[in-house]
Motif scaffolding. Structure first.
Motif, PDB file in Angstrom:
ATOM      1  N   ARG A  61      32.072   6.199 -25.819  1.00  0.00           N
ATOM      2  CA  ARG A  61      30.800   5.567 -25.439  1.00  0.00           C
ATOM      3  C   ARG A  61      30.309   4.641 -26.547  1.00  0.00           C
ATOM      4  NH1 ARG A  61      27.768   3.047 -23.362  1.00  0.00           N
ATOM      5  NH2 ARG A  61      26.098   3.522 -21.861  1.00  0.00           N
ATOM      6  N   ALA A  62      30.497   5.061 -27.801  1.00  0.00           N
ATOM      7  CA  ALA A  62      30.112   4.194 -28.913  1.00  0.00           C
ATOM      8  C   ALA A  62      30.948   2.924 -28.953  1.00  0.00           C
ATOM      9  CB  ALA A  62      30.247   4.957 -30.237  1.00  0.00           C
ATOM     10  N   ARG A  63      32.148   2.983 -28.401  1.00  0.00           N
ATOM     11  CA  ARG A  63      33.022   1.805 -28.305  1.00  0.00           C
ATOM     12  C   ARG A  63      32.754   0.995 -27.038  1.00  0.00           C
ATOM     13  NH1 ARG A  63      38.768   1.515 -30.348  1.00  0.00           N
ATOM     14  NH2 ARG A  63      38.563   2.106 -32.532  1.00  0.00           N
ATOM     15  N   ARG A  64      31.694   1.351 -26.347  1.00  0.00           N
ATOM     16  CA  ARG A  64      31.258   0.636 -25.146  1.00  0.00           C
ATOM     17  C   ARG A  64      32.186   0.828 -23.949  1.00  0.00           C
ATOM     18  NH1 ARG A  64      26.956  -2.367 -26.540  1.00  0.00           N
ATOM     19  NH2 ARG A  64      26.724  -2.969 -28.723  1.00  0.00           N
ATOM     20  N   VAL A  65      32.948   1.919 -23.950  1.00  0.00           N
ATOM     21  CA  VAL A  65      33.697   2.280 -22.752  1.00  0.00           C
ATOM     22  C   VAL A  65      32.707   2.851 -21.737  1.00  0.00           C
ATOM     23  CG1 VAL A  65      35.463   3.815 -21.804  1.00  0.00           C
ATOM     24  CG2 VAL A  65      35.848   2.674 -23.996  1.00  0.00           C
ATOM     25  N   ARG A  66      32.823   2.402 -20.493  1.00  0.00           N
ATOM     26  CA  ARG A  66      31.896   2.845 -19.450  1.00  0.00           C
ATOM     27  C   ARG A  66      32.543   3.793 -18.440  1.00  0.00           C
ATOM     28  NH1 ARG A  66      29.252   1.157 -22.788  1.00  0.00           N
ATOM     29  NH2 ARG A  66      27.595  -0.414 -22.768  1.00  0.00           N
ATOM     30  N   GLU A  67      33.841   3.629 -18.198  1.00  0.00           N
ATOM     31  CA  GLU A  67      34.511   4.420 -17.176  1.00  0.00           C
ATOM     32  C   GLU A  67      35.767   5.078 -17.737  1.00  0.00           C
ATOM     33  OE1 GLU A  67      33.231   2.081 -13.074  1.00  0.00           O
ATOM     34  OE2 GLU A  67      35.292   1.952 -13.797  1.00  0.00           O
ATOM     35  N   LEU A  68      36.037   6.291 -17.260  1.00  0.00           N
ATOM     36  CA  LEU A  68      37.212   7.042 -17.664  1.00  0.00           C
ATOM     37  C   LEU A  68      37.868   7.587 -16.400  1.00  0.00           C
ATOM     38  CD1 LEU A  68      37.575   9.389 -20.669  1.00  0.00           C
ATOM     39  CD2 LEU A  68      38.234  10.244 -18.428  1.00  0.00           C
ATOM     40  N   ALA A  69      39.153   7.344 -16.245  1.00  0.00           N
ATOM     41  CA  ALA A  69      39.879   7.842 -15.080  1.00  0.00           C
ATOM     42  C   ALA A  69      40.242   9.308 -15.283  1.00  0.00           C
ATOM     43  CB  ALA A  69      41.135   7.010 -14.844  1.00  0.00           C
ATOM     44  N   VAL A  70      40.090  10.085 -14.221  1.00  0.00           N
ATOM     45  CA  VAL A  70      40.467  11.503 -14.247  1.00  0.00           C
ATOM     46  C   VAL A  70      41.297  11.791 -13.008  1.00  0.00           C
ATOM     47  CG1 VAL A  70      38.433  12.225 -15.557  1.00  0.00           C
ATOM     48  CG2 VAL A  70      38.346  12.206 -13.062  1.00  0.00           C
ATOM     49  N   GLU A  71      42.108  12.830 -13.089  1.00  0.00           N
ATOM     50  CA  GLU A  71      42.917  13.222 -11.936  1.00  0.00           C
ATOM     51  C   GLU A  71      42.008  13.634 -10.779  1.00  0.00           C
ATOM     52  OE1 GLU A  71      46.617  14.885 -14.655  1.00  0.00           O
ATOM     53  OE2 GLU A  71      44.781  16.050 -14.395  1.00  0.00           O
ATOM     54  N   SER A  72      42.419  13.299  -9.560  1.00  0.00           N
ATOM     55  CA  SER A  72      41.548  13.494  -8.400  1.00  0.00           C
ATOM     56  C   SER A  72      41.220  14.959  -8.149  1.00  0.00           C
ATOM     57  CB  SER A  72      42.175  12.865  -7.154  1.00  0.00           C
ATOM     58  OG  SER A  72      43.508  13.306  -6.978  1.00  0.00           O
ATOM     59  N   TYR A  73      42.068  15.874  -8.602  1.00  0.00           N
ATOM     60  CA  TYR A  73      41.725  17.295  -8.670  1.00  0.00           C
ATOM     61  C   TYR A  73      41.687  17.666 -10.149  1.00  0.00           C
ATOM     62  CZ  TYR A  73      42.505  18.123  -3.667  1.00  0.00           C
ATOM     63  OH  TYR A  73      42.421  18.117  -2.294  1.00  0.00           O
ATOM     64  N   ALA A  74      40.543  18.145 -10.606  1.00  0.00           N
ATOM     65  CA  ALA A  74      40.388  18.476 -12.027  1.00  0.00           C
ATOM     66  C   ALA A  74      39.176  19.399 -12.177  1.00  0.00           C
ATOM     67  CB  ALA A  74      40.214  17.216 -12.869  1.00  0.00           C
ATOM     68  N   VAL A  75      38.975  19.900 -13.379  1.00  0.00           N
ATOM     69  CA  VAL A  75      37.859  20.819 -13.653  1.00  0.00           C
ATOM     70  C   VAL A  75      36.549  20.045 -13.586  1.00  0.00           C
ATOM     71  CG1 VAL A  75      36.863  22.407 -15.335  1.00  0.00           C
ATOM     72  CG2 VAL A  75      39.347  22.231 -15.115  1.00  0.00           C
ATOM     73  N   TRP A  76      35.655  20.453 -12.709  1.00  0.00           N
ATOM     74  CA  TRP A  76      34.410  19.708 -12.520  1.00  0.00           C
ATOM     75  C   TRP A  76      33.530  19.740 -13.766  1.00  0.00           C
ATOM     76  CZ3 TRP A  76      29.609  21.867 -13.040  1.00  0.00           C
ATOM     77  CH2 TRP A  76      29.521  23.261 -12.997  1.00  0.00           C
ATOM     78  N   VAL A  77      33.621  20.814 -14.550  1.00  0.00           N
ATOM     79  CA  VAL A  77      32.810  20.907 -15.773  1.00  0.00           C
ATOM     80  C   VAL A  77      33.169  19.780 -16.739  1.00  0.00           C
ATOM     81  CG1 VAL A  77      32.294  22.328 -17.794  1.00  0.00           C
ATOM     82  CG2 VAL A  77      32.479  23.392 -15.544  1.00  0.00           C
TER      83      VAL A  77
END
Length: 464
Positions: A193-209
């Motif tokens: 976030r400090a590097r100004r990244v806004r989006e991160l891809a995650v696997e479509s099934y993953a730990v919701w926490v």
């Protein structure tokens, strides 16, 4: 030699009730402390001399207050035992909601929830031996605040172990200790976030926490679809994500391994776009029917943050995790963590270092691998003729596919039988465009040995 009053006796916080004179005010304060339960029955009080010195009043005043309360039955005074709060002064505590037991006797009687090892198999004797050696050999400075990356002894031991067992390329200087995967993910998320990244891809099934943690640091997660070969990393080029989080050795929860082609595609994407890969190697030590799958980090140590933990191999209660950070990001991750090592205690870190370097960790993992494989085989034998079981080549859980439209019904039946179970649907990303899949995610490592057989029987009773 004259002894100071400050060198012996128990501390006692008292505020004599104002407006009633010293003796009466002190007696009332003691009476109320005993009546309310703040001073529990049997509590030993300071001697009259020590309490008088603490309060700055005459000793006789305290002695007279004590004598009054002894006469009333609030205190007892015996030679050699001192002055104590009388047992009869125990207050009656009102029943609270939290103290009441539900009609069916509390929480679930059985559990097949994933995410935990068999806690009863923790190697207590070997761990205690390692702790004794670690304490005996610990330098004095280990008791200070320390390096924010963690104790050098553990980072050195981890560097050797990860290179040998997981194919990770690192050195102790690039390892940052944390209090588990979630803590490490939070730190990396702050750095992104400090590097100004806004989006991160995650696997479509993953730990919701994990998605929630990323959202809390200001990152939006976008789903990366899965199939039988793992995450579709070839689709990363079509997303606007600046980073991706993967479970390549054993996808959680579907249990598939990321193929070599998909691994290469992820690394190519990171090199081409300057993106970052977060590798969650949550149970990489446990494999059964296949050759070990090494860490993705080995393909490009400069584009992958490797995250590991002792939560599955030993116990989550240790609160012990680690990150292998690319050199160009190390200072930023350390800055996100803070100026001191605020995670697991230095003594626990030194104990794990001793546990690793002595070979005890390897012996424990090998033993648990055999134990979990037996359980996996027993699970398949118990339910394999009724449902399709997948994701079982490695790890501590299996996926049980159910007939379409039955997941909710099975979970309700499990609750009726007091069995804690989780459905696959709870791991699905809310924005993922996926066909419906009804299934259970069964953590076969969770029950104790004594509970394993009965838990399997209850599972069988819940399946359609």
């Amino acid at each position: 030699m004259t002894e100071s009053w400050a060198t012996f006796g128990a501390d006692l916080h008292l505020e004599p009730v104002a407006g009633r004179g010293l003796r009466a005010g002190l007696a009332e304060a003691l009476r109320e402390a005993a009546r309310s339960g703040r001073l529990a029955p049997g509590t030993r009080l300071p001697s009259s001399r020590i309490l008088a010195a603490d309060l700055g009043i005459a000793r006789n005043t305290v002695a007279e207050a004590y004598a009054e309360l002894v006469a009333e039955g609030w205190l007892t005074a015996r030679q050699g035992s001192g002055t104590r709060v009388a047992e009869r002064a125990r207050p009656r505590r009102p029943a609270t909601v939290s103290a009441r037991r539900p009609a069916r006797g509390g929480g679930p009687s059985y559990s097949l929830q994933p995410g935990s090892p068999d806690l009863g198999a923790f190697p207590r004797t070997a761990w205690l031996s390692a702790a004794r050696k670690a304490l005996a050999q610990a330098p004095n400075e280990a008791l200070g605040y320390g390096d924010p990356r963690g104790r050098i002894e553990l980072r050195e031991a981890l560097a050797g172990y990860l290179a040998r067992a997981r194919g990770v390329y690192t050195d102790p200087e690039r390892i940052v200790l944390c209090s588990g995967f979630a803590h490490g993910l939070m730190l990396v998320g702050r750095m992104l976030r400090a590097r100004r990244v806004r989006e991160l891809a995650v696997e479509s099934y993953a730990v919701w926490v994990h998605r929630k943690l990323l959202a809390d640091v200001g990152l939006r997660t976008v789903p990366l679809l899965l199939d039988g070969a793992g995450a579709r990393t070839q689709d990363l080029a079509g997303l606007s994500a600046g980073a991706v989080m993967l479970t390549p050795a054993h996808q959680f929860p579907t249990g598939v391994a990321l193929t070599p082609e998909r691994r290469a595609a992820a690394v190519d994407w990171a090199r081409t776009t300057g993106g970052l890969i977060l590798e969650d190697d949550y149970d990489g030590e446990f494999r059964y029917d296949r050759q070990p799958v090494g860490a993705l980090q080995g393909l490009d140590p400069d584009r992958v943050v490797y995250l590991g933990t002792a939560s599955k191999s030993l116990a989550p209660g240790l609160r012990m995790g680690w990150m292998v950070v690319p050199p160009g990001l190390l200072d930023e991750v350390v800055a996100a963590k803070g100026r001191a090592d605020w995670t697991s205690s230095a003594m626990d870190q030194l104990t794990l270092a001793q546990f690793l370097s002595s070979g005890a960790y390897d012996r424990h993992v090998r033993g648990m691998r055999l134990r979990y494989r037996r359980r996996r085989d027993q699970l398949v034998a118990a339910v394999g003729d009724r449902v399709r079981v997948s994701g079982i080549a490695a790890g501590l859980h299996a996926v049980l596919d159910l007939p379409p439209g039955t997941e909710r019904t099975v979970l309700q039946a499990a609750a009726w039988h007091s069995l804690a179970l989780e459905g696959l649907s709870m791991y699905r990303h809310p924005d993922a465009d996926l066909p419906p899949r009804d299934a259970l995610v069964v953590g076969y490592a969770t029950p104790s040995d004594s509970a394993w057989g009965p838990t399997l029987e209850v599972l069988g009773a819940t399946l359609p």
